[in-house]
Design a protein around this motif. Structure first.
Motif, PDB file in Angstrom:
ATOM      1  N   LEU A  82       0.828  -1.211   0.000  1.00 41.56           N
ATOM      2  CA  LEU A  82       0.000   0.000   0.000  1.00 41.56           C
ATOM      3  C   LEU A  82       0.863   1.262   0.000  1.00 41.56           C
ATOM      4  N   LEU A  85       2.029   2.425  -3.490  1.00 41.44           N
ATOM      5  CA  LEU A  85       1.052   2.858  -4.507  1.00 41.44           C
ATOM      6  C   LEU A  85       1.353   4.264  -5.033  1.00 41.44           C
ATOM      7  N   CYS A  87      -0.520   6.793  -5.302  1.00 44.02           N
ATOM      8  CA  CYS A  87      -1.093   7.868  -4.475  1.00 44.02           C
ATOM      9  C   CYS A  87      -0.365   8.007  -3.146  1.00 44.02           C
ATOM     10  N   MET A  88       0.523   7.070  -2.823  1.00 44.67           N
ATOM     11  CA  MET A  88       1.312   7.170  -1.580  1.00 44.67           C
ATOM     12  C   MET A  88       2.753   7.544  -1.967  1.00 44.67           C
ATOM     13  N   HIS A 149      -5.456   3.699  13.609  1.00 45.25           N
ATOM     14  CA  HIS A 149      -5.274   5.152  13.466  1.00 45.25           C
ATOM     15  C   HIS A 149      -4.232   5.681  14.445  1.00 45.25           C
ATOM     16  N   ALA A 150      -3.956   4.937  15.522  1.00 43.90           N
ATOM     17  CA  ALA A 150      -2.948   5.403  16.481  1.00 43.90           C
ATOM     18  C   ALA A 150      -1.583   4.773  16.209  1.00 43.90           C
ATOM     19  N   VAL A 153      -1.517   3.044  10.476  1.00 52.10           N
ATOM     20  CA  VAL A 153      -2.363   3.850   9.588  1.00 52.10           C
ATOM     21  C   VAL A 153      -2.204   5.343   9.905  1.00 52.10           C
ATOM     22  N   GLY A 154      -2.251   5.662  11.181  1.00 53.68           N
ATOM     23  CA  GLY A 154      -2.099   7.066  11.580  1.00 53.68           C
ATOM     24  C   GLY A 154      -0.720   7.595  11.225  1.00 53.68           C
ATOM     25  N   GLN A 156       1.212   6.566   8.775  1.00 53.88           N
ATOM     26  CA  GLN A 156       1.293   6.744   7.326  1.00 53.88           C
ATOM     27  C   GLN A 156       0.571   8.035   6.900  1.00 53.88           C
ATOM     28  N   ALA A 157      -0.537   8.361   7.571  1.00 50.38           N
ATOM     29  CA  ALA A 157      -1.250   9.611   7.262  1.00 50.38           C
ATOM     30  C   ALA A 157      -0.345  10.809   7.548  1.00 50.38           C
ATOM     31  N   TRP A 158       0.370  10.789   8.679  1.00 50.84           N
ATOM     32  CA  TRP A 158       1.302  11.877   8.995  1.00 50.84           C
ATOM     33  C   TRP A 158       2.489  11.880   8.027  1.00 50.84           C
ATOM     34  N   LEU A 160       2.445  11.111   4.869  1.00 46.68           N
ATOM     35  CA  LEU A 160       2.021  11.767   3.628  1.00 46.68           C
ATOM     36  C   LEU A 160       1.805  13.266   3.823  1.00 46.68           C
ATOM     37  N   ALA A 161       1.469  13.647   5.063  1.00 50.49           N
ATOM     38  CA  ALA A 161       1.174  15.060   5.342  1.00 50.49           C
ATOM     39  C   ALA A 161       2.399  15.794   5.882  1.00 50.49           C
ATOM     40  N   ARG A 164       3.208  19.462   5.493  1.00 53.18           N
ATOM     41  CA  ARG A 164       2.370  20.443   6.202  1.00 53.18           C
ATOM     42  C   ARG A 164       2.674  20.472   7.703  1.00 53.18           C
TER      43      ARG A 164
END
Lengths: 306, 306
Positions: A82, A85, A87-88, A149-150, A153-154, A156-158, A160-161, A164
């Motif tokens: 994942l 990908l 988009c990642m 999310h903790a 997954v969480g 990986q979200a950070w 990508l971000a 910012r």
């Protein structure tokens, strides 16, 4: 040199991974091919080996130890598929091969990852079937915390971000702890749940997972900056381009190497504390002495990318 | 009119879904926003209502019933988010809103789905913590079978590969059984695991799940062909364009309507057989009489898309 010098352990793992691979003769051909590609290029199996040794140390049956090792390997592989990908991280190669999505398409890559994740939860569920309720509760919590999310997954979200955020080395470390540390939590803590550990032991074990996560990620960050894709077997030179967290970019290469050395000291101190509690944690020190130190060693200066 | 006439049940579900949503104040903002968007547009909650009623019928605690209902709703929502991705169905709207990936990007949509899946497994694990080992083993098998390569994931792979199959109505049905039927298996069978069902009852229950899956999917196929996206609240007119399995395209609209009516007869016969075994399955008949019949009814001829 117990871990990496044991080809029998690797052979046993490869056999178990093949048996537990979530596919069958009537599966849709692309999905089957994607899963087969992943099974044919298994990587170093560091985490799975550690799970196997930990599970046997803590009295698991051979079958349950293999289920647990395969579960964690499948979670790990799914996260790589994942993360690669478009988009990642939009990676091209992984383990010296074109990424699964490059060969079979994004949709099939996502479905292959989901099949692995689903099988991994089933394997973990089966492995803990005979455990007492308190242990099963702890396993559910551990899986949820590390993967969700903790955790992975969480993180990986950070990841990508990252552009910012403040882009500090502190944020880099926070993301590495959530992503790479989380998988070590599963690797170390799940097998150890069978052994009633004291509060002090649990704290040291958690600290060890964070340090190992940081160490593995820092070594990976150095490889991204210093190695060619061919030398690393996966797409490198990507973190700067994609504004991803990278310790070597945040601190510079010499400071990142220094941090890596300091992490090694912290890990050895933690392992020493664990051994002071009980000799049953000695397998973790053996692991660090062999596989971990080998994998996470700072890349050499002469391997700088062309 | 027990199910759809009970706003209290829906309110209870919405509260539970909000409490169990896998996010927190320090989560990465895009991921948090994506999960919030999904929670704010909850759909009809047909499956979750059925789980709640089934779990109470079979003696689950209120808390465990809610955990199970939320788990199945989260699995369902995650599958919608992933199916809508550009690499899958490339949908634009869902539940009258821009799809999650259109608003927050593909990567965030994937991570939101993974966070939901991870939380769903944790909720299911918690719900079954106190169950005897045989029941827990059956739950692990049911989740694995319904969601993995032999269920939802495998069905979606065949869905995407439909153009490379014989495109027959039989293949359409096989894919619908794997995809839509699988979620009904979770919805119906997981709560019923607490009730020791006979082999005959289990066979009728499985048959019911397949029929409901086929019925829901056939109604959805008719909506895709006959409705505008605005009327349906989600992207329609897509199956022909994308060469996706669709019963109304495979058989023609009149024959698909006829098949829908025949499925209703088969479902009622199955429900009758279940009631002949035990009155404890009567809640399934009530469900079919209200929510299911309402949702799956053939779309009217006058709603043909402009």
């Amino acid at each position: 040199m117990r871990l990496v010098a044991l080809p029998a352990l690797r052979a046993r793992l490869l056999d178990a991974l093949d048996r537990h691979l979530p596919t069958h003769a009537h599966a849709e051909p692309s999905l089957r091919a994607a899963l087969r590609q992943l099974a044919s290029h298994p990587g170093k199996l560091v985490r799975a080996q550690l799970v196997l040794i930990g599970a046997e140390q803590h009295g698991w049956s051979a079958a349950a130890a293999e289920q647990l090792a395969c579960a964690i390997e499948f979670f790990h592989v799914a996260s790589l598929v994942l993360d690669d990908l478009p988009c990642m991280d939009n990676a091209e190669t992984r383990r010296g091969q074109p990424c699964v999505h490059r060969r079979h398409g994004d949709a099939t890559a996502i479905l292959a990852a989901l099949a692995l994740i689903n099988r991994a939860y089933a394997l973990a569920g089966e492995a803990f079937l005979r455990a007492p309720r308190t242990v099963r509760r702890a396993a559910v919590t551990c899986l949820h915390r590390a993967l969700g999310h903790a955790g992975l997954v969480g993180g990986q979200a950070w990841d990508l971000a990252f552009a910012r955020t403040d882009r500090s080395s502190r944020t880099v470390a926070k993301i590495a702890a959530a992503k790479t540390g989380a998988l070590f939590e599963l690797t170390v803590l799940l097998p150890a749940l069978a052994a009633p550990a004291s509060g002090v032991e649990r704290r040291w074990l958690r600290a060890l997972c964070v340090y190992w996560g940081l160490q593995f990620q820092a070594a990976d960050d150095l490889r991204d900056v210093l190695l060619t894709s061919v030398a690393a077997g996966k797409t490198t030179q990507r973190d700067q381009l994609m504004a991803r967290p990278n310790l070597a970019l945040a601190l510079g290469v010499p400071a990142a190497r220094h941090r890596l050395a300091r992490l090694d000291t912290q890990i050895r101190r933690t392992l020493h504390q664990l051994n002071a509690c009980s000799s049953r944690w000695d397998y973790l020190r053996q692991f660090h002495d062999t596989a971990s130190a080998l994998l996470a060693r700072p890349v050499e200066a002469e391997t700088v990318a062309a």
